[in-house]
Design a protein around this motif. Structure first.
Motif, PDB file in Angstrom:
ATOM      1  N   LEU A 199       0.834  -1.203   0.000  1.00  0.00           N
ATOM      2  CA  LEU A 199       0.000   0.000   0.000  1.00  0.00           C
ATOM      3  C   LEU A 199       0.867   1.251   0.000  1.00  0.00           C
ATOM      4  N   VAL A 200       0.592   2.154  -0.920  1.00  0.00           N
ATOM      5  CA  VAL A 200       1.427   3.345  -1.095  1.00  0.00           C
ATOM      6  C   VAL A 200       1.503   4.180   0.178  1.00  0.00           C
ATOM      7  N   VAL A 201       0.353   4.387   0.845  1.00  0.00           N
ATOM      8  CA  VAL A 201       0.366   5.262   2.021  1.00  0.00           C
ATOM      9  C   VAL A 201       1.107   4.635   3.199  1.00  0.00           C
ATOM     10  N   LEU A 202       1.367   3.349   3.150  1.00  0.00           N
ATOM     11  CA  LEU A 202       2.170   2.698   4.183  1.00  0.00           C
ATOM     12  C   LEU A 202       3.622   2.550   3.747  1.00  0.00           C
ATOM     13  N   ARG A 203       3.830   2.448   2.451  1.00  0.00           N
ATOM     14  CA  ARG A 203       5.187   2.217   1.924  1.00  0.00           C
ATOM     15  C   ARG A 203       5.945   3.509   1.669  1.00  0.00           C
ATOM     16  N   ARG A 204       5.237   4.563   1.257  1.00  0.00           N
ATOM     17  CA  ARG A 204       5.907   5.801   0.862  1.00  0.00           C
ATOM     18  C   ARG A 204       6.024   6.824   1.993  1.00  0.00           C
ATOM     19  N   THR A 205       5.298   6.634   3.063  1.00  0.00           N
ATOM     20  CA  THR A 205       5.401   7.551   4.194  1.00  0.00           C
ATOM     21  C   THR A 205       6.686   7.284   4.953  1.00  0.00           C
ATOM     22  N   LYS A 206       7.290   8.357   5.465  1.00  0.00           N
ATOM     23  CA  LYS A 206       8.593   8.249   6.127  1.00  0.00           C
ATOM     24  C   LYS A 206       8.474   8.167   7.646  1.00  0.00           C
ATOM     25  N   MET A 207       7.255   8.027   8.125  1.00  0.00           N
ATOM     26  CA  MET A 207       7.000   7.941   9.553  1.00  0.00           C
ATOM     27  C   MET A 207       6.138   6.703   9.814  1.00  0.00           C
ATOM     28  N   PRO A 208       5.991   6.261  11.064  1.00  0.00           N
ATOM     29  CA  PRO A 208       5.095   5.141  11.347  1.00  0.00           C
ATOM     30  C   PRO A 208       3.704   5.421  10.792  1.00  0.00           C
ATOM     31  N   ALA A 209       3.153   4.462  10.054  1.00  0.00           N
ATOM     32  CA  ALA A 209       1.885   4.677   9.361  1.00  0.00           C
ATOM     33  C   ALA A 209       0.935   3.511   9.601  1.00  0.00           C
ATOM     34  N   LEU A 210      -0.350   3.834   9.772  1.00  0.00           N
ATOM     35  CA  LEU A 210      -1.386   2.845   9.989  1.00  0.00           C
ATOM     36  C   LEU A 210      -2.578   3.147   9.101  1.00  0.00           C
ATOM     37  N   LEU A 211      -3.305   2.101   8.721  1.00  0.00           N
ATOM     38  CA  LEU A 211      -4.554   2.261   7.983  1.00  0.00           C
ATOM     39  C   LEU A 211      -5.626   1.483   8.740  1.00  0.00           C
ATOM     40  N   ILE A 212      -6.630   2.222   9.251  1.00  0.00           N
ATOM     41  CA  ILE A 212      -7.681   1.609  10.064  1.00  0.00           C
ATOM     42  C   ILE A 212      -8.886   1.275   9.186  1.00  0.00           C
ATOM     43  N   GLU A 213      -9.303   0.017   9.204  1.00  0.00           N
ATOM     44  CA  GLU A 213     -10.532  -0.416   8.534  1.00  0.00           C
ATOM     45  C   GLU A 213     -11.608  -0.541   9.607  1.00  0.00           C
ATOM     46  N   THR A 214     -12.453   0.493   9.729  1.00  0.00           N
ATOM     47  CA  THR A 214     -13.417   0.561  10.827  1.00  0.00           C
ATOM     48  C   THR A 214     -14.705  -0.160  10.448  1.00  0.00           C
ATOM     49  N   GLY A 215     -14.640  -1.475  10.403  1.00  0.00           N
ATOM     50  CA  GLY A 215     -15.805  -2.282  10.079  1.00  0.00           C
ATOM     51  C   GLY A 215     -16.084  -2.349   8.589  1.00  0.00           C
ATOM     52  N   PHE A 216     -16.939  -3.269   8.206  1.00  0.00           N
ATOM     53  CA  PHE A 216     -17.329  -3.454   6.806  1.00  0.00           C
ATOM     54  C   PHE A 216     -18.555  -2.601   6.504  1.00  0.00           C
ATOM     55  N   ILE A 217     -18.436  -1.789   5.464  1.00  0.00           N
ATOM     56  CA  ILE A 217     -19.532  -0.886   5.126  1.00  0.00           C
ATOM     57  C   ILE A 217     -20.730  -1.642   4.562  1.00  0.00           C
ATOM     58  N   ASN A 218     -20.540  -2.873   4.081  1.00  0.00           N
ATOM     59  CA  ASN A 218     -21.675  -3.665   3.590  1.00  0.00           C
ATOM     60  C   ASN A 218     -22.085  -4.743   4.593  1.00  0.00           C
ATOM     61  N   SER A 219     -21.791  -4.481   5.873  1.00  0.00           N
ATOM     62  CA  SER A 219     -22.255  -5.331   6.966  1.00  0.00           C
ATOM     63  C   SER A 219     -23.246  -4.527   7.805  1.00  0.00           C
ATOM     64  N   ASP A 220     -24.490  -4.968   7.867  1.00  0.00           N
ATOM     65  CA  ASP A 220     -25.489  -4.250   8.661  1.00  0.00           C
ATOM     66  C   ASP A 220     -25.083  -4.207  10.134  1.00  0.00           C
ATOM     67  N   LYS A 221     -24.457  -5.255  10.614  1.00  0.00           N
ATOM     68  CA  LYS A 221     -24.019  -5.299  12.009  1.00  0.00           C
ATOM     69  C   LYS A 221     -22.972  -4.230  12.276  1.00  0.00           C
ATOM     70  N   ASP A 222     -21.963  -4.141  11.404  1.00  0.00           N
ATOM     71  CA  ASP A 222     -20.922  -3.131  11.588  1.00  0.00           C
ATOM     72  C   ASP A 222     -21.472  -1.719  11.414  1.00  0.00           C
ATOM     73  N   ASN A 223     -22.392  -1.551  10.454  1.00  0.00           N
ATOM     74  CA  ASN A 223     -22.976  -0.228  10.231  1.00  0.00           C
ATOM     75  C   ASN A 223     -23.770   0.241  11.441  1.00  0.00           C
ATOM     76  N   GLN A 224     -24.481  -0.685  12.073  1.00  0.00           N
ATOM     77  CA  GLN A 224     -25.240  -0.319  13.266  1.00  0.00           C
ATOM     78  C   GLN A 224     -24.291   0.155  14.377  1.00  0.00           C
ATOM     79  N   LEU A 225     -23.191  -0.565  14.556  1.00  0.00           N
ATOM     80  CA  LEU A 225     -22.200  -0.135  15.545  1.00  0.00           C
ATOM     81  C   LEU A 225     -21.610   1.219  15.180  1.00  0.00           C
ATOM     82  N   PHE A 226     -21.278   1.402  13.897  1.00  0.00           N
ATOM     83  CA  PHE A 226     -20.664   2.646  13.443  1.00  0.00           C
ATOM     84  C   PHE A 226     -21.591   3.830  13.691  1.00  0.00           C
ATOM     85  N   GLU A 227     -22.862   3.649  13.453  1.00  0.00           N
ATOM     86  CA  GLU A 227     -23.812   4.755  13.613  1.00  0.00           C
ATOM     87  C   GLU A 227     -24.161   4.999  15.083  1.00  0.00           C
ATOM     88  N   GLU A 228     -24.448   3.935  15.811  1.00  0.00           N
ATOM     89  CA  GLU A 228     -24.914   4.097  17.185  1.00  0.00           C
ATOM     90  C   GLU A 228     -23.797   4.435  18.164  1.00  0.00           C
TER      91      GLU A 228
END
Length: 254
Positions: A129-158
């Protein structure tokens, strides 16, 4: 120590990211990045955003932006997706490799979100991943649940505010640990330059060859270094790899 953190809301503009029903990933990413950023700012962190409106930037532009900002950390916000709705659910954090403070921060974020009810999918390496490979500092990419999961969406909204606070608290807690512990690391240095462009050229060459390289500025010198090892033997092994690749090296500590 005052930290500068770049927060990146993934996608944007003509790139909506994943779409499910009325949800667009780019919007969720921006809302969460801004919410986490507000909490970090309230706790004394210098926060810089790759975007705070609905614009598009390439991954290379995002990485260059973070590098030019001189950030200590880069954190990108995303939401996952799958081929079929409801196929998967859970949170994960992506890193270049499972080493150093970024890995500890990623683990802390996954655990914090797990406490809110998300399934913990763990920390995964994504060196391509470019944003993890090309950055010169510690880098993270957070996947905050699946957008096509009703369960995750309910958590994300509530639990949106709780999610933002949990991520921010995990970041702040990791920074506190780094300040308190400050362990001795062995690093392999391949060059020290007064000219930043010369250091950048060496950095990009190393990264393209798969080495976990970065630039550290000390005493008006831009030092190109590889790795951060608690065991001297691991640094010696990396030094040999670099020498086999044609680099002049020296092992340093910090």
């Amino acid at each position: 120590m005052a930290y500068k953190i770049v927060l990146d809301a993934g996608h944007g503009g003509e790139d909506p990211g994943a779409i499910y029903k009325d949800c667009k990933e780019k919007d969720d990413n921006l809302s969460l990045a801004l919410a986490v950023g507000k909490i970090l700012e309230d706790n004394g962190i210098d926060v810089v955003y790759t975007r705070n409106t609905d614009i598009y930037q390439t991954p290379f532009e995002k990485a260059r932006f973070a590098n030019e900002a001189g950030a200590d950390y880069f954190i990108s916000f995303h939401r996952n997706s799958s081929q079929k709705p409801g196929q998967y659910n859970g949170v994960e954090v992506l890193v270049y490799d499972k080493k150093g403070i970024k890995y500890q921060m990623a683990e802390n974020i996954v655990g914090a979100l797990g406490e809110l009810g998300f399934k913990e999918l763990g920390v995964k390496e994504r060196p391509g991943l470019v944003v993890l490979r090309r950055t010169k500092m510690p880098a993270l990419l957070i996947e905050t649940g699946f957008i096509n999961s009703d369960k995750d969406n309910q958590l994300f909204e509530e639990k949106f505010q709780e999610i933002a606070k949990s991520i921010a608290d995990a970041i702040l807690g990791t920074l506190d640990e780094e300040t308190l512990e400050s362990p001795l690391y062995y690093r392999v240095q391949t060059g020290a330059f007064r000219n930043r462009e010369n250091a950048d050229r060496m950095l990009y060459l190393l990264v393209d060859q798969g080495f976990p390289a970065f630039i550290l500025k000390e005493n008006d010198l831009y030092k190109v270094q590889v790795g951060a090892y608690l065991q001297l033997g691991n640094a010696v092994n990396m030094e040999q790899r670099l020498r086999d690749a044609g680099y002049s090296t020296v092992i340093v500590t910090r």
